[in-house]
Design a protein around this motif. Structure first.
Motif, PDB file in Angstrom:
ATOM      1  N   PRO A 187       7.051  -9.134   0.200  1.00 50.81           N
ATOM      2  CA  PRO A 187       7.815 -10.234  -0.417  1.00 50.81           C
ATOM      3  C   PRO A 187       7.776 -11.463   0.479  1.00 50.81           C
ATOM      4  N   THR A 188       7.962 -12.615  -0.114  1.00 55.73           N
ATOM      5  CA  THR A 188       7.969 -13.846   0.666  1.00 55.73           C
ATOM      6  C   THR A 188       9.102 -13.806   1.686  1.00 55.73           C
ATOM      7  N   TYR A 253      10.241  -1.402  -4.705  1.00 59.57           N
ATOM      8  CA  TYR A 253      10.556  -1.243  -3.292  1.00 59.57           C
ATOM      9  C   TYR A 253      10.776   0.235  -2.944  1.00 59.57           C
ATOM     10  N   TYR A 254      11.428   0.951  -3.846  1.00 58.42           N
ATOM     11  CA  TYR A 254      11.685   2.383  -3.609  1.00 58.42           C
ATOM     12  C   TYR A 254      10.370   3.159  -3.492  1.00 58.42           C
ATOM     13  N   ARG A 255       9.447   2.893  -4.387  1.00 58.91           N
ATOM     14  CA  ARG A 255       8.165   3.602  -4.343  1.00 58.91           C
ATOM     15  C   ARG A 255       7.391   3.272  -3.076  1.00 58.91           C
ATOM     16  N   MET A 256       7.447   2.013  -2.663  1.00 56.25           N
ATOM     17  CA  MET A 256       6.760   1.631  -1.429  1.00 56.25           C
ATOM     18  C   MET A 256       7.417   2.298  -0.216  1.00 56.25           C
ATOM     19  N   ALA A 257       8.738   2.388  -0.212  1.00 58.91           N
ATOM     20  CA  ALA A 257       9.436   3.032   0.905  1.00 58.91           C
ATOM     21  C   ALA A 257       9.016   4.494   1.023  1.00 58.91           C
ATOM     22  N   ARG A 258       8.989   5.196  -0.100  1.00 59.48           N
ATOM     23  CA  ARG A 258       8.570   6.606  -0.072  1.00 59.48           C
ATOM     24  C   ARG A 258       7.098   6.725   0.334  1.00 59.48           C
ATOM     25  N   LYS A 259       6.283   5.848  -0.186  1.00 55.94           N
ATOM     26  CA  LYS A 259       4.845   5.911   0.106  1.00 55.94           C
ATOM     27  C   LYS A 259       4.582   5.801   1.606  1.00 55.94           C
ATOM     28  N   TYR A 260       5.168   4.792   2.250  1.00 54.69           N
ATOM     29  CA  TYR A 260       4.883   4.583   3.665  1.00 54.69           C
ATOM     30  C   TYR A 260       5.590   5.614   4.544  1.00 54.69           C
TER      31      TYR A 260
END
Length: 639
Positions: A187-188, A253-260
């Protein structure tokens, strides 16, 4: 014409723009200036004579001819990208060789009890690797070597987040983020700043384990020294979930948090997850998953958070235990030690509430805990060392008066866990049909502990004095909720074993009194924005509403209890938008109501059904407005 063509073969646009001067027989002749192709010819890849204001090709075809005022820079020099890739491969090879032969200058190799995770994968190791590579590859440091000018279409779109003509600064930042495994544009900065503000303003009070000042300051460090990207995405997820402006971004954001967070587990042999930040990440992810009723995922995420905390020894920070290998270096100062304490206690709270909400077994054994309770928020924020209580000390009347707000939440989570063990782990000699048996002895002991805590709380814990602190409000609600859970079990055992009537009557009175206190607290905070309140607040409301329903089964004409039930259900109906977990408790309450009403007499059934139907209508009319006085609640819970 043929001789002219043989002497001057056609040239491509790239060849046209080369800087090599034309070959002439007279070496003293001044070379012609380099031609710049017009926009149309360059786009169509036609040879351009460079005449102005209109070249020959555009004049012949009738096109509008225009020239760029500034000559475009060419791409990187031939072979530069391959050299860059070779340098990167050497960095990776060197780092792998370091992983194979670890060395740490701060910890003595002679101490077999100390094991430091990631000790050669941090920023210091990266700097050492860069210095070794610079010595072998050239005299220019990596961070001073000019970055390549990457042309549009080559790397600009696929690797730089869609930047067609990135600046030198953007290229440098992009390469740094790519080296950390980030594959998409973040995000910016404006959005990140807004989400961080929302998190620390609304969400942080319920998960107070991250030091705000140090976290925000670390965002300005080099990319490899910033908080893990998984932790940042987890923070943004919870912030977006309570924000109207960013509400629709929370799923991404939730999916990215779990992914990383999951990718971190796959690095090396798994040692990269042994950090406090990753444990914090899973605590935040589990909190969000429970909030959205992703119960199986939340249960597994809780297990990750708890096991990481135990792996790092966060459950025995302040006690002498077995001489086991240490996975973390000692904390640098008191503030870092306190942050580790808080990380463990947050995982403890999530573990306890997860078990209460699902009935599944708890992971953390209370007898294994040798970490003091959290100190005050002011001491943590300012980094001023303060003495904190042990869990055993907090259970006494003298210790309860020194509790911090977060410590109060932890203490109540512990008592909920004891309630669960009291009910679901009976001993062989419980003898629940005998008032002198082990079951009733435990019951009286736990009831005394609850009473002592309630009477010994300091003045700042009293309501309405402490109404501005979410943890104080939640602690007070939990005291009454725990009282209800304890005495509901007593009622069940007394009626099951045909014990004297006064036993169940006393417990019923304690339950209805505690439920009334919960409704009273809810009325106190009805004017506040509850979007940042602890998600398990809805569990307290559910327990109180269930007591009211049981009470109305035998006394259907009690208008005061009926009004309290209607208020609680209406409140739950309105807070469920920002706290979807409330929906599961409303559904469970509906199931409980069906079972209770079926056991009633016809007259009780009719009266109670009308009461519950009216309250349920108020609870479920979230979008159309709430009848029966629900308009006031809607105005205060509609945040």
């Amino acid at each position: 014409m043929a001789s002219d063509q043989s002497a001057s073969p056609p040239l491509s646009d790239a060849a046209t723009n080369r800087s090599a001067p034309p070959t002439t027989s007279n070496s003293s002749e001044i070379p012609r200036p380099k031609r710049i192709a017009c926009v149309v010819c360059r786009k169509r890849k036609l040879r351009c004579d460079g005449n102005k204001p209109s070249c020959g090709t555009c004049s012949r075809l009738g096109h509008d001819c225009a020239y760029d005022e500034v000559r475009r820079k060419s791409g990187p020099k031939r072979g530069y990208v391959k050299a860059l890739e070779a340098r990167l491969a050497q960095v990776e090879t060197l780092l792998k060789s370091q992983d194979a032969t670890p060395h740490n200058s701060h910890i003595s190799d002679a101490d077999p009890t100390v094991y430091i995770a990631n000790k050669e994968s941090g920023p210091a190791a990266m700097r050492d690797a860069h210095r070794r590579i610079e010595a072998s590859l050239g005299s220019h440091p990596l961070n001073q070597r000019p970055p390549p000018q990457i042309p549009s279409g080559a790397y600009g779109h696929s690797l730089m987040g869609g930047l067609a003509d990135p600046s030198i600064e953007n290229i440098a930042v992009g390469w740094d983020m790519m080296s950390l495994g980030v594959e998409e544009a973040l995000p910016t900065q404006e959005v990140q700043d807004a989400l961080h503000h929302i998190f620390f303003d609304k969400v942080y009070p319920t998960v107070p384990m991250i030091h705000k000042g140090r976290y925000l300051a670390s965002l300005n460090l080099a990319p490899s020294m910033r908080p893990p990207i998984a932790l940042r995405y987890a923070i943004w997820t919870l912030a977006a979930s309570v924000s109207d402006e960013y509400f629709d971004h929370q799923t991404h954001y939730y999916r990215m948090a779990r992914k990383y967070a999951e990718e971190q587990e796959l690095k090396g042999h798994g040692e990269y997850v042994i950090t406090v930040s990753i444990s914090q990440t899973w605590v935040l992810i589990a909190t969000y998953e429970f909030k959205l009723m992703y119960f199986p995922r939340a249960w597994l995420s809780t297990g990750r958070a708890v096991r990481l905390a135990q792996m790092m020894g966060l459950h025995r920070i302040d006690g002498a235990g077995l001489d086991v290998k240490q996975c973390l270096q000692p904390p640098k100062d008191w503030t870092e030690r306190e942050e580790r304490r808080r990380t463990f206690w947050m995982s403890f709270c999530v573990d306890r509430y997860a078990s209460i909400g699902t009935g599944w077994p708890m992971t953390i054994e209370e007898k294994d805990i040798m970490t003091n309770l959290p100190s005050s928020e002011e001491s943590f924020e300012r980094g001023r060392p303060a003495q904190s209580l042990t869990l055993k000390e907090a259970m006494t009347a003298d210790g309860a008066r020194y509790l911090s707000p977060f410590g109060g939440v932890v203490l109540m989570a512990c008592l909920f866990g004891r309630n669960l063990i009291h009910l679901h782990r009976p001993d062989a000699d419980d003898r629940d049909d005998d008032l002198n048996g082990e079951f009733w002895r435990r019951h009286r002991h736990m009831d005394n502990v609850l009473s002592n805590i309630a009477l010994s709380l300091p003045s700042q814990f009293r309501l309405p004095m402490g109404i501005s602190d979410n943890n104080i409000v939640f602690t007070n609600m939990n005291i009454h909720t725990s009282t209800i859970c304890l005495h509901q079990a007593a009622i069940f055992k007394a009626e099951k074993n045909g014990m004297p009537a006064h036993v169940s009557a006393d417990s019923k009175m304690r339950c209805i009194t505690a439920a009334a206190e919960i409704a009273s607290i809810m009325r106190m905070i009805a004017h506040m924005d509850l979007s940042g309140m602890n998600p398990f607040l809805s569990f307290c409301l559910y327990v109180a509403a269930r007591v009211f329903v049981q009470y109305l089964k035998s006394r259907p004409k009690d208008e005061q209890v009926r009004a309290s039930l209607q208020f609680l259900l209406t409140a739950m109906g309105h807070i469920k938008r920002k706290n979807p977990l409330t929906e599961s408790f409303l559904v469970q309450l509906d199931v409980d109501l069906a079972g209770m009403l079926n056991d009633s007499t016809p007259a009780q059934y009719t009266c109670a059904k009308e009461t519950v139907a009216a309250a349920a209508a108020a609870a479920l009319s979230n979008s159309a407005g709430a009848p029966c006085g629900g308009h006031k609640v809607r105005s205060t819970f509609g945040h």
